[in-house]
Design an enzyme around this catalytic site. Structure first.
Site, PDB file in Angstrom:
ATOM      1  N   ASP A   1       0.819  -1.214   0.000  1.00 14.58           N
ATOM      2  CA  ASP A   1       0.000   0.000   0.000  1.00 14.58           C
ATOM      3  C   ASP A   1       0.853   1.265   0.000  1.00 14.58           C
ATOM      4  OD1 ASP A   1      -2.060  -1.784   0.282  1.00 14.58           O
ATOM      5  OD2 ASP A   1      -2.804  -0.979   2.175  1.00 14.58           O
ATOM      6  N   ASP A   2       0.289   2.331  -0.535  1.00 11.73           N
ATOM      7  CA  ASP A   2       0.782   3.721  -0.402  1.00 11.73           C
ATOM      8  C   ASP A   2       1.821   4.149  -1.439  1.00 11.73           C
ATOM      9  OD1 ASP A   2      -0.887   3.588   1.767  1.00 11.73           O
ATOM     10  OD2 ASP A   2       0.650   3.940   3.284  1.00 11.73           O
TER      11      ASP A   2
ATOM     12  N   HIS B   1      -6.129   3.141  -4.042  1.00 10.61           N
ATOM     13  CA  HIS B   1      -6.020   3.337  -2.578  1.00 10.61           C
ATOM     14  C   HIS B   1      -6.375   4.797  -2.233  1.00 10.61           C
ATOM     15  CE1 HIS B   1      -4.782   2.044   1.380  1.00 10.61           C
ATOM     16  NE2 HIS B   1      -3.696   2.788   1.435  1.00 10.61           N
TER      17      HIS B   1
ATOM     18  N   TYR C   1      -6.330   2.800   5.858  1.00  9.61           N
ATOM     19  CA  TYR C   1      -6.545   2.410   7.267  1.00  9.61           C
ATOM     20  C   TYR C   1      -7.573   1.279   7.398  1.00  9.61           C
ATOM     21  CZ  TYR C   1      -4.825   7.222   7.370  1.00  9.61           C
ATOM     22  OH  TYR C   1      -4.121   8.372   7.116  1.00  9.61           O
TER      23      TYR C   1
ATOM     24  N   HIS D   1      -5.133   9.395   0.239  1.00 13.07           N
ATOM     25  CA  HIS D   1      -5.111   8.603   1.481  1.00 13.07           C
ATOM     26  C   HIS D   1      -6.126   9.082   2.515  1.00 13.07           C
ATOM     27  CE1 HIS D   1      -3.154   5.938   4.554  1.00 13.07           C
ATOM     28  NE2 HIS D   1      -2.958   5.229   3.464  1.00 13.07           N
TER      29      HIS D   1
ATOM     30  N   HIS E   1       3.816  -2.157   3.217  1.00 10.23           N
ATOM     31  CA  HIS E   1       3.746  -0.776   2.711  1.00 10.23           C
ATOM     32  C   HIS E   1       5.053  -0.423   1.999  1.00 10.23           C
ATOM     33  CE1 HIS E   1       0.632  -0.898   5.772  1.00 10.23           C
ATOM     34  NE2 HIS E   1       0.058   0.102   5.132  1.00 10.23           N
TER      35      HIS E   1
HETATM   36 ZN   LIG Z   1      -2.504   3.256   3.080  1.00  9.33          ZN
END
Ligand SMILES: [Zn+2]
Length: 214
Positions: free
Chosen positions: A40-41, A91, A126, A95, A180
């Site tokens: 993620d991210d 995603h 989250y 965020h 991540h």
């Molecule tokens: Zn995230």
């Protein structure tokens, strides 16, 4: 953070399949020993490339849940992710936390990401999404949470602790694992990832991209 607290944080956010009416997936039913790594991210110009090199070394495939704002900065990395046979997912653009964001603002942020990330996979930042938001989004997306959260983003944890805890999980196939590819998580993630992948390959697991047609 104490280990007791971390035990609590490992669990999914308050979430009941009944309330979400099966619109949120936490595990992919699988008859074989397939595992699903997710990152993620990203994309990040350095860390994502290190992840890609690691995955290539082990012949592992994964799914990257991308932030629109990072895709805008590093579109060439997204191209490389796809070329190398991995999946991509949305995603949000910036965020956003679904619990704290007015739904219209939340949906338009996701739409903004979708213009950059052509995918029907979605992971809420989250893991926080209200059932009615999941319901609304499920006309376009399949929503994925996770089976195992590595907690690579918790800066108080030693890399070795993240790896050891991950290795203690019981895997049988179909589990979705979250890492991540972010600066915050990099030292722990880049330590745990190759060691975990190598150990699981030895046990006969394979790593597959999430490939989900809606
Ligand atoms: Zn995230």
């Amino acid at each position: 953070m104490s280990r007791f607290l971390s035990g609590l944080f490992r669990k999914l956010p308050p979430y009941t399949p009944v309330l979400y009416q099966g619109r949120v997936i936490t595990r992919i039913p699988s008859a074989s020993r397939r595992l699903y790594l997710t990152f993620d991210d990203g994309p990040h110009p350095d860390i994502t490339l290190q992840v890609l090199e690691c995955l290539e070394k082990y012949g592992a495939k994964a799914t990257f849940f991308l932030l629109g704002k990072n895709v805008e900065k590093h579109p060439q990395i997204v191209q490389r992710i796809k070329t190398e046979g991995h999946s991509i997912g949305n995603h949000t653009y910036s965020h956003l936390n679904g619990w704290k964001t007015p739904s219209n603002m939340y949906y338009s942020d996701i739409k903004r990401c979708r213009q950059l990330v052509p995918s029907t996979l979605f992971r809420p930042p989250y893991g926080r999404i209200w059932p009615y938001q999941a319901h609304q989004l499920s006309s376009v997306f399949q929503i994925f949470l996770w089976t195992v959260l590595t907690q690579d983003f918790i800066i108080d944890f030693e890399p070795e602790y993240i790896l050891r805890r991950l290795m203690k999980e019981k895997f049988s196939g179909g589990e979705i694992i979250v890492f991540h590819d972010s600066e915050k998580a990099a030292s722990r993630m880049l330590y745990a990832l190759p060691r975990f992948v190598e150990a699981m390959l030895e046990k006969g697991f394979t790593f597959e991209p999430i490939d989900w047609e809606r």
